[in-house]
Every structure is written in C-alpha cells, then in structure tokens.
Design a protein around this motif. Structure first.
Motif, PDB file in Angstrom:
ATOM      1  N   SER A   6      -7.167   1.949 -10.945  1.00 24.81           N
ATOM      2  CA  SER A   6      -8.053   1.023  -9.680  1.00 24.81           C
ATOM      3  C   SER A   6      -8.556   0.047 -10.423  1.00 24.81           C
ATOM      4  CB  SER A   6      -9.138   1.804  -8.758  1.00 24.81           C
ATOM      5  OG  SER A   6      -9.800   1.102  -8.405  1.00 24.81           O
ATOM      6  N   THR A   7      -8.272  -1.216  -9.738  1.00 29.19           N
ATOM      7  CA  THR A   7      -8.968  -2.527 -10.234  1.00 29.19           C
ATOM      8  C   THR A   7     -10.561  -2.436 -10.075  1.00 29.19           C
ATOM      9  OG1 THR A   7      -8.721  -3.474  -8.117  1.00 29.19           O
ATOM     10  CG2 THR A   7      -6.838  -3.996 -10.184  1.00 29.19           C
ATOM     11  N   ASN A   8     -11.032  -1.705  -9.183  1.00 33.32           N
ATOM     12  CA  ASN A   8     -12.400  -1.567  -8.792  1.00 33.32           C
ATOM     13  C   ASN A   8     -12.853  -0.760 -10.161  1.00 33.32           C
ATOM     14  OD1 ASN A   8     -12.344  -2.710  -6.377  1.00 33.32           O
ATOM     15  ND2 ASN A   8     -13.785  -1.417  -5.551  1.00 33.32           N
ATOM     16  N   GLY A  15      -7.310  -5.113   3.078  1.00 36.51           N
ATOM     17  CA  GLY A  15      -8.628  -4.406   3.287  1.00 36.51           C
ATOM     18  C   GLY A  15      -9.636  -4.539   2.113  1.00 36.51           C
ATOM     19  N   GLN A  71      -1.378  -0.187  -8.786  1.00 40.33           N
ATOM     20  CA  GLN A  71      -2.590   0.756  -9.176  1.00 40.33           C
ATOM     21  C   GLN A  71      -1.754   2.224  -8.894  1.00 40.33           C
ATOM     22  OE1 GLN A  71      -6.540  -1.183  -7.734  1.00 40.33           O
ATOM     23  NE2 GLN A  71      -5.274  -0.979  -5.942  1.00 40.33           N
ATOM     24  N   LYS A 122      -2.262  -3.516  10.113  1.00 42.19           N
ATOM     25  CA  LYS A 122      -3.192  -3.725   9.084  1.00 42.19           C
ATOM     26  C   LYS A 122      -2.490  -4.571   7.946  1.00 42.19           C
ATOM     27  CE  LYS A 122      -6.680  -1.853   6.137  1.00 42.19           C
ATOM     28  NZ  LYS A 122      -7.689  -0.674   5.845  1.00 42.19           N
ATOM     29  N   GLY A 174      -5.312   3.759  -6.350  1.00 40.41           N
ATOM     30  CA  GLY A 174      -5.957   2.613  -5.615  1.00 40.41           C
ATOM     31  C   GLY A 174      -6.766   3.207  -4.364  1.00 40.41           C
ATOM     32  N   ARG A 175      -7.964   2.926  -4.463  1.00 43.25           N
ATOM     33  CA  ARG A 175      -8.640   3.571  -3.405  1.00 43.25           C
ATOM     34  C   ARG A 175      -9.052   2.683  -2.173  1.00 43.25           C
ATOM     35  NH1 ARG A 175     -12.020   4.302  -7.775  1.00 43.25           N
ATOM     36  NH2 ARG A 175     -13.754   2.919  -7.033  1.00 43.25           N
ATOM     37  N   GLY A 176      -9.169   3.234  -0.985  1.00 43.16           N
ATOM     38  CA  GLY A 176      -9.456   2.442   0.154  1.00 43.16           C
ATOM     39  C   GLY A 176     -10.746   3.148   0.708  1.00 43.16           C
ATOM     40  N   ARG A 177     -11.298   2.488   1.897  1.00 48.26           N
ATOM     41  CA  ARG A 177     -12.462   3.133   2.531  1.00 48.26           C
ATOM     42  C   ARG A 177     -12.449   4.182   3.084  1.00 48.26           C
ATOM     43  NH1 ARG A 177     -13.518   1.022   7.054  1.00 48.26           N
ATOM     44  NH2 ARG A 177     -15.600   1.962   6.839  1.00 48.26           N
ATOM     45  N   ILE A 209      -9.871  -5.935  -3.329  1.00 45.46           N
ATOM     46  CA  ILE A 209      -9.349  -6.707  -2.041  1.00 45.46           C
ATOM     47  C   ILE A 209      -8.007  -6.270  -2.483  1.00 45.46           C
ATOM     48  CG2 ILE A 209      -9.035  -8.902  -3.356  1.00 45.46           C
ATOM     49  CD1 ILE A 209      -8.490 -10.276  -1.297  1.00 45.46           C
ATOM     50  N   TRP A 232      -4.935   3.810  -1.290  1.00 45.25           N
ATOM     51  CA  TRP A 232      -4.615   2.412  -1.216  1.00 45.25           C
ATOM     52  C   TRP A 232      -3.306   2.565  -1.787  1.00 45.25           C
ATOM     53  CZ3 TRP A 232      -5.631  -0.843   2.658  1.00 45.25           C
ATOM     54  CH2 TRP A 232      -4.970  -2.249   2.485  1.00 45.25           C
TER      55      TRP A 232
HETATM   56  C1  BTN Z   1      -9.549  -0.220   3.005  1.00 46.92           C
HETATM   57  O1  BTN Z   1      -9.154  -1.133   3.871  1.00 46.92           O
HETATM   58  O2  BTN Z   1      -9.630   0.795   2.997  1.00 46.92           O
HETATM   59  C2  BTN Z   1      -9.937  -1.093   1.619  1.00 46.92           C
HETATM   60  C3  BTN Z   1      -8.746  -1.175   0.589  1.00 46.92           C
HETATM   61  C4  BTN Z   1      -9.014  -1.918  -0.689  1.00 46.92           C
HETATM   62  C5  BTN Z   1      -7.943  -1.659  -1.767  1.00 46.92           C
HETATM   63  C6  BTN Z   1      -8.272  -2.711  -2.966  1.00 46.92           C
HETATM   64  S1  BTN Z   1      -6.944  -2.969  -3.917  1.00 46.92           S
HETATM   65  C7  BTN Z   1      -7.837  -3.440  -5.301  1.00 46.92           C
HETATM   66  C8  BTN Z   1      -9.241  -2.696  -5.322  1.00 46.92           C
HETATM   67  N1  BTN Z   1      -9.099  -1.280  -6.042  1.00 46.92           N
HETATM   68  C9  BTN Z   1      -8.955  -0.442  -5.314  1.00 46.92           C
HETATM   69  O3  BTN Z   1      -8.689   0.809  -5.884  1.00 46.92           O
HETATM   70  N2  BTN Z   1      -9.173  -0.556  -4.033  1.00 46.92           N
HETATM   71  C10 BTN Z   1      -9.299  -2.064  -3.903  1.00 46.92           C
END
Ligand code: BTN
Length: 265
Positions: A31-33, A129, A55, A126, A58-61, A146, A66
């Motif tokens: 995850s870039t976060n 996010g 990723q 969508k 990747g995580r979302g809300r 993002i 993601w």
């Molecule tokens: C959402 O709409 O749920 C938020 C999505 C966010 C995804 C981005 S991709 C780059 C960054 N790294 C992650 O793991 N999540 C965010």
C-alpha cells in the motif's frame, strides 16, 4: 513532478510548490499509504509523494480492499500540517476529492460528481477514492492516498466491481498517470493552504455543485445501525446534512451512505 526519477528534467522554477517535489516511484508495494507513513517516520518532507504501478494490499475506506492492478493511479501524499490544524483536518479529504473531480473534469470528457465523504463518481459508477490517514507522533503526519481507475483492468473488473466501477478511458480520457497526478497536485497545493486559513467553508459551494447525493434518498450506515434519509447537502464542516423520515435533521460526521435503488462501494 518526479525529479528523483527524471534527473534530466528541466529545473523547477524557484517558486515551484512542495507537493510532488520529492517522489518515490515503486513498481509494486502493499500500500502506498503504508510506504508514505514509513517514509514520514524516516523524515520525508511535507509534500513527498509515493506512487506505485500496482498494490498488493491496497486499502479503501471502511476496511475495504482497493483493487490495484497495473494501469491505475495509486499514490500517497505526505502532509505535515501544523499540530493545531490536526483536530479539524478530516474535511481535507473532501477538499482532495473536490480537487480531483475538478482535475478530471478539466480534461473535458466527463463531469465527475462527488459522493460524500470523498468519492469521485461518473454517471453512477465509482471512478476514484481518497483514503486519509494520520499519525501524531513524533510530529503530525497526514497521508492522503488517492486511487483512480484510468482504464479497465487488463483482466477485466472483478465480478463484485463490474457494475460499480468506471475508468477514465471509458470516457475517452486517455491521460496517463504522471500528468494526471501532477495536475491534481498543482490544484491541491493552493487548496491546502486555503483550507488551513479558511477551513472547508471555502470549498462548500464548489463541493455542492458536484454533489451526487443532494436531494436523493439514501441508506445511512452508522456502526451497526442503518436508517433511511434524504440528503439536504453538505455543511461548512463537510458533514452530510440529512432529513430523517420523522422530520429529524442530522449532520453526519463520518460513515457510509448508499444511494437507494443503486448499489455502490
Ligand atoms: C476508497 O474509496 O475507499 C479509498 C480508496 C483509496 C485507495 C488509495 S490507492 C493509493 C493509496 N494506498 C492505499 O492502500 N489506498 C490508497
């Protein structure tokens, strides 16, 4: 945008902003976060960016995944706001989404809408996010993650996203990752400064102009509880104003709303 990986690029003008001045570009990461947070702990500066081609986690809300195959934009911006700004910082995710919608709209191919709190939608699906995460120690660090679908995944959307997701390419916008990211950062930096001075109130009207939910009936999910409501708008703190069946009004700070009659992530 990325001087670190383009050493031959023309020098930035002296007044160039901080956003994207320092960047790490990775082929693959979980995850870039997480990368940006780790880099923040090692001393990365305000405005640093981490971007990845794909990723694996990747995580979302709301604890969602993601989907992040190659071909999308996955990036995380590190902000180091003043400590006193942290308590009221959450609405900045709505500002970031607004700047993204405006950046995408400037391509002239579509009219992106905003789904509270910080999703970008086109025509009922969508597109993008934002995931904002923050840490206070040893000094305040906010990560603005993002994710934007630039094109349909080469292997197609997974079944659970097939009817929910869209991509820029489907609207004839073929912008690549770097120019899109640079354009978003260029809009976001002055918006960040303005947000620190004036709060979300300065963006309320522009946000409302793109709101997908205003006047619509939604299902609100608040912890274990769900209830129906009609959306009246967004307030100066980026809370969603809703009217419940019995006539009660609420301002939602956070959470999840689903348009009735339509699914949605
Ligand atoms: C959402 O709409 O749920 C938020 C999505 C966010 C995804 C981005 S991709 C780059 C960054 N790294 C992650 O793991 N999540 C965010």
């Amino acid at each position: 945008m990325n001087r670190a990986s383009h050493p031959g690029a023309a020098p930035e003008p002296a007044d160039a902003g901080a956003f994207g001045r320092v960047a790490r570009v990775l082929d693959e990461t979980a995850s870039t976060n997480d990368e940006a947070l780790e880099w923040a702990l090692q001393g990365a500066p305000h405005g640093a960016i981490v971007r990845a081609t794909r990723q694996t986690g990747g995580r979302g809300r709301q604890g969602r995944a993601w989907h992040s195959p190659p071909g999308g934009l996955y990036a995380s911006l590190l902000l180091r706001p003043p400590r006193e700004a942290l308590a009221g910082f959450a609405p900045f995710s709505a500002v970031a989404a607004l700047q993204l919608a405006e950046t995408i709209g400037a391509g002239g191919r579509c009219w992106p809408m905003l789904k509270w709190p910080n999703d970008v939608w086109i025509a009922g699906r969508k597109l993008a996010g934002i995931l904002l995460e923050s840490r206070t120690l040893p000094s305040p660090a906010v990560i603005v993650g993002i994710g934007v679908n630039l094109a349909p995944p080469a292997k197609g959307w997974p079944p659970e996203l097939r009817k929910l997701a869209t991509s820029l390419a489907e609207w004839g916008d073929r912008r690549a990752v770097e120019p899109l990211l640079a354009a978003w950062l260029a809009r976001l930096e002055p918006a960040y400064e303005r947000f620190l001075r004036e709060g979300f109130a300065a963006f309320q009207a522009a946000w409302s102009g793109r709101s997908l939910l205003d006047g619509r009936e939604v299902l609100v999910q608040e912890g274990d509880a769900t209830f129906r409501a009609v959306v009246e708008g967004i307030d100066a703190q980026a809370r969603l104003r809703v009217l419940l069946a019995g006539g009660t009004r609420r301002a939602l700070l956070a959470g999840e709303v689903h348009l009735l009659g339509e699914g949605g992530p």
